[in-house]
Design an enzyme around this catalytic site. Structure first.
Site: not given
Length: 156
Positions: A57, A59, A87, A90
């Protein structure tokens, strides 16, 4: 640079990067970590599909890069900006990394974990409190994601 202007400036760059990532088949999300002076410490975009990495992801990619650059995993004095609300995975990582401020573009009512469907940062178990600002260039970020998913569905 005034904080609001800095947020707008970086979100514009993130949306451009997210667009490029979307053209490569990834969900168009990009993130950046800035130090107190507004300097970039880490930059990331989604790479789950390209790298077959469930942790790919934006992040997390940015956090990993910033930690390597700084030689530290604590980011109390830093901001993370991301084009889509983080999410749960993260958001948990941002809490663990003690990020001082999180700014996101599009809210995510289905999977967002900083106010969308839940707010992990406000949970009593969270050992760290962070400033959260959502909706920076939100309509543009939401439109970019909606268009990407519409094209993806049309392709089958």
């Amino acid at each position: 640079m005034e904080q609001r202007l800095q947020d707008e400036f970086w979100m514009e760059r993130l949306l451009r990067q997210a667009g490029r990532v979307g053209e490569q088949g990834e969900i168009p999300v990009a993130a950046v970590i800035l130090d107190r002076q507004g300097h970039c410490l880490g930059w990331g975009s989604n790479r789950r599909h390209r790298h077959q990495d469930p942790l790919g992801h934006a992040e997390l990619v940015a956090l990993r890069q910033a930690a390597a650059l700084r030689g530290d995993w604590r980011f109390n004095d830093c901001s993370l900006l991301v084009s889509l609300e983080p999410c749960p995975m993260c958001a948990g990582a941002l809490i663990q990394a003690r990020v001082g401020r999180v700014v996101f573009g599009a809210a995510d009512a289905k999977r967002g974990a900083l106010g969308g469907c839940l707010n992990l940062a406000a949970d009593p178990s969270a050992h760290h409190r962070m400033e959260i600002l959502g909706g920076v260039r939100g309509p543009e970020a939401q439109q970019q994601l909606s268009d990407w998913f519409r094209r993806r569905r049309a392709q089958g």
